[in-house]
Design a protein around this motif. Sequence first.
Motif, PDB file in Angstrom:
ATOM      1  N   SER A 267       0.675  -1.236  -0.060  1.00 28.28           N
ATOM      2  CA  SER A 267       0.058   0.063  -0.044  1.00 28.28           C
ATOM      3  C   SER A 267       0.501   1.310   0.119  1.00 28.28           C
ATOM      4  N   ASP A 268       1.876   1.319   0.843  1.00 28.15           N
ATOM      5  CA  ASP A 268       2.752   2.257   0.842  1.00 28.15           C
ATOM      6  C   ASP A 268       3.389   2.677  -0.682  1.00 28.15           C
ATOM      7  N   LEU A 269       3.882   1.445  -1.286  1.00 32.83           N
ATOM      8  CA  LEU A 269       4.647   1.421  -2.447  1.00 32.83           C
ATOM      9  C   LEU A 269       3.650   2.087  -3.570  1.00 32.83           C
ATOM     10  N   ASN A 305      -7.448  10.928   4.330  1.00 34.41           N
ATOM     11  CA  ASN A 305      -8.010  11.481   5.407  1.00 34.41           C
ATOM     12  C   ASN A 305      -9.579  11.837   5.469  1.00 34.41           C
ATOM     13  N   GLY A 306     -10.005  12.647   4.090  1.00 31.35           N
ATOM     14  CA  GLY A 306     -11.434  12.905   3.890  1.00 31.35           C
ATOM     15  C   GLY A 306     -12.171  11.560   3.763  1.00 31.35           C
ATOM     16  N   LEU A 307     -11.727  10.560   3.205  1.00 27.20           N
ATOM     17  CA  LEU A 307     -12.664   9.349   3.182  1.00 27.20           C
ATOM     18  C   LEU A 307     -12.785   8.539   4.735  1.00 27.20           C
ATOM     19  N   THR A 308     -11.820   8.703   5.395  1.00 27.53           N
ATOM     20  CA  THR A 308     -11.953   8.157   6.681  1.00 27.53           C
ATOM     21  C   THR A 308     -12.763   9.233   7.551  1.00 27.53           C
ATOM     22  N   LEU A 309     -12.671  10.621   7.318  1.00 23.29           N
ATOM     23  CA  LEU A 309     -13.742  11.329   8.047  1.00 23.29           C
ATOM     24  C   LEU A 309     -15.078  11.004   7.743  1.00 23.29           C
ATOM     25  N   LEU A 310     -15.438  10.392   6.694  1.00 23.48           N
ATOM     26  CA  LEU A 310     -16.716  10.164   6.130  1.00 23.48           C
ATOM     27  C   LEU A 310     -16.861   8.709   6.233  1.00 23.48           C
ATOM     28  N   ASN A 311     -16.000   8.187   6.987  1.00 24.76           N
ATOM     29  CA  ASN A 311     -16.565   6.619   7.437  1.00 24.76           C
ATOM     30  C   ASN A 311     -16.722   5.784   6.169  1.00 24.76           C
ATOM     31  N   VAL A 312     -15.772   6.144   5.038  1.00 20.14           N
ATOM     32  CA  VAL A 312     -15.731   5.149   3.847  1.00 20.14           C
ATOM     33  C   VAL A 312     -14.520   4.091   4.467  1.00 20.14           C
ATOM     34  N   SER A 313     -15.155   2.952   3.988  1.00 17.76           N
ATOM     35  CA  SER A 313     -14.213   1.602   4.340  1.00 17.76           C
ATOM     36  C   SER A 313     -12.936   1.924   3.585  1.00 17.76           C
ATOM     37  N   PRO A 314     -11.935   1.264   4.653  1.00 18.69           N
ATOM     38  CA  PRO A 314     -10.546   1.568   4.186  1.00 18.69           C
ATOM     39  C   PRO A 314      -9.966   0.683   3.055  1.00 18.69           C
ATOM     40  N   HIS A 315     -11.111  -0.340   2.660  1.00 22.01           N
ATOM     41  CA  HIS A 315     -10.959  -1.329   1.575  1.00 22.01           C
ATOM     42  C   HIS A 315     -11.447  -0.521   0.127  1.00 22.01           C
ATOM     43  N   LEU A 316     -12.054   0.319   0.235  1.00 21.87           N
ATOM     44  CA  LEU A 316     -12.502   1.210  -0.889  1.00 21.87           C
ATOM     45  C   LEU A 316     -11.591   2.287  -1.191  1.00 21.87           C
ATOM     46  N   GLN A 317     -10.970   2.770  -0.234  1.00 22.06           N
ATOM     47  CA  GLN A 317      -9.916   3.872  -0.450  1.00 22.06           C
ATOM     48  C   GLN A 317      -9.026   3.787  -1.737  1.00 22.06           C
ATOM     49  N   PRO A 318      -8.238   2.562  -1.896  1.00 24.75           N
ATOM     50  CA  PRO A 318      -7.495   2.132  -3.003  1.00 24.75           C
ATOM     51  C   PRO A 318      -8.027   2.603  -4.209  1.00 24.75           C
TER      52      PRO A 318
END
Length: 347
Positions: A267-269, A305-318
């Motif tokens: 994920s970092d890469l 950051n914004g997606l986390t604040l909006l409670n979006v699943s971390p699996h959808l962020q990528p």
Amino acid sequence: MSTPVTDTAATKPTTASLATTSAIRVAQVKNRLKILSGPLIGLILLIIVMSLLSPVFLTPNNLVNIMVQVSYIGIMAAGATLVIILGGIDLSVAAVLGFSFMVVAVTYQNLGWPFWLSIIVGLAVGAGIGLLNGVLIAFGNIQPFIATLATMFAATGLSLYLTNGTPILGLPDWFQGLSQIRLAGISLQVYLMLAVFIVAGLWLRYRPAGRSLYAIGSNEEVARLSGIRVKAMQLRVYALAGFLAAVAGLVVGARLNAAQPGAGNSSDLLSVIAAVVIGGASLAGGIGSMWGTFVGLLIIGVLNNGLTLLNVSPHLQPVVIGAVIILAVLSDGRLFAMIRSRGRSAH
């Protein structure tokens, strides 16, 4: 009384020269605006949207938090930008981050070395792996993707082998100051990231060696015939990318107060490469800038950051980041230009 005589022959070339210089500068500014227009506009729109959707987003603490979260990614992205401008790619930076700091922790805890000496050894290990990448690419004629993929797997395996997969705790208290000490409300690791970007940007802009990266990335053979030491520059840039990955490892280690075998994951890469590409750099080489990568890095940070604040699943962020990469390339116009070029060649 004599009348002063104006030397029109001397003034005409000067006026023409000034006009030519002005035209060149205007063209350069237009090119830079063309490169940055997509990412910069995208960042501004993202900030506006996130601030409307979340009242917490534009608070000073949250903005500082975004910078802290992306600091180690930014340090690696600065090195990756140099590599990509050169026409290569480095898949090993995230693994080097984890392995180099694991070496720091093992030499300090298991061998009893002074921590400052362990840090130097860790930085040398990072630069050494980068140098190995450069040797494989420059003298082994191995494709950068293959060479750095091999060192990525090797560094990941060695990180697990050194500690049998267990984290190492108990680092010096003063070392945590890198993440805990704040100046004007901003953590030291953010200043470190900004310093890396500024120094690398000035080197690219004003030093002949930095400018030569664009020539090598555009056409390696022409650059070699022009007298540029291509292989030496490849060794230098890949070693620098490895060194910066080791510096990023120190930042992560200070934040976690531990050496984690899993630090520096895929994920970092992907975040590193995404920041460089969103910032306008071309994977074909010869195009890119530190400012563009910094804007791309902020887009990644604002999105996460914004997606986390909006409670979006971390699996959808990528998934969202992948879509942004496509939009960034489209807004840059390179994809449309490529499609038009292929259409003309087909006829």
